[in-house]
Design an enzyme around this catalytic site. Structure first.
Site, PDB file in Angstrom:
ATOM      1  N   ASP A 118     -61.463  87.623 -54.660  1.00  0.00           N
ATOM      2  CA  ASP A 118     -60.600  88.717 -54.124  1.00  0.00           C
ATOM      3  C   ASP A 118     -61.068  90.145 -54.582  1.00  0.00           C
ATOM      4  OD1 ASP A 118     -58.837  87.249 -52.992  1.00  0.00           O
ATOM      5  OD2 ASP A 118     -57.689  86.488 -55.099  1.00  0.00           O
ATOM      6  N   ASP A 140     -56.845  86.535 -46.876  1.00  0.00           N
ATOM      7  CA  ASP A 140     -55.559  86.454 -47.084  1.00  0.00           C
ATOM      8  C   ASP A 140     -54.670  87.671 -46.103  1.00  0.00           C
ATOM      9  OD1 ASP A 140     -55.704  85.004 -49.339  1.00  0.00           O
ATOM     10  OD2 ASP A 140     -56.481  87.014 -50.610  1.00  0.00           O
TER      11      ASP A 140
END
Length: 164
Positions: A118, A140
């Site tokens: 991330d 995401d």
């Protein structure tokens, strides 16, 4: 182009963009070495390794937990692919492709690194106190956009045939 082809194309584009962005940030931009990179007053690039599921829930780095997450993800991708193959609307099919591409992208991370990469962090300063959103990635974004599009499509619905 048929809806199924559009869905497959959405999955492939999502997967390629997700993996390319992560590889570039890790290996070319060297985000780990740079630390937090301020892009705007409300957006930073920061490396975070997510060993849990969505929004960092169920954080557990044991091999058994990681295998269980991969198994659940694999079953979900197969179920979504079946749904996509049976879908009748272009929007739902593309939405499912976005979700599938994002799930596979994050699954590749889990296999390659033992965690999901991330890197995107939105934040806001209110009265001197900083509020951060969850750190996320392009996979995401695709998953959230796909779910939103599925919800939108469900409200549109396929028009019912008129009674004779």
């Amino acid at each position: 182009m048929t809806p199924l082809r559009a869905g497959i194309l959405a999955a492939l584009i999502t997967l390629v963009l997700d993996q390319a962005s992560k590889l570039w940030l890790l290996n070319v931009f060297e985000l780990a070495r740079r630390g937090v990179v301020k892009v705007t007053p409300f957006f930073d690039l920061v490396l975070a390794w997510n060993i849990g599921i969505s929004f960092g829930w169920l954080q557990n780095d044991s091999q058994a937990a990681q295998l269980a997450l991969m198994a659940v993800k694999g079953i979900a991708v197969v179920a979504l692919a079946v749904w996509m193959a049976r879908s009748h609307t272009l929007l739902a099919t593309i939405a499912l492709g976005l979700i599938i591409g994002g799930a596979i992208g994050n699954g590749i991370d889990r296999l390659a690194y033992g965690a999901v990469v991330d890197f995107a962090l939105f934040h806001i300063d209110i009265g001197g106190k900083i509020y951060n959103w969850y750190v996320f990635n392009l996979a995401d974004v695709a998953i959230v956009a796909g779910v939103a599009a599925l919800l939108y499509d469900s409200f549109l619905g396929v028009p019912a045939a008129k009674a004779p």
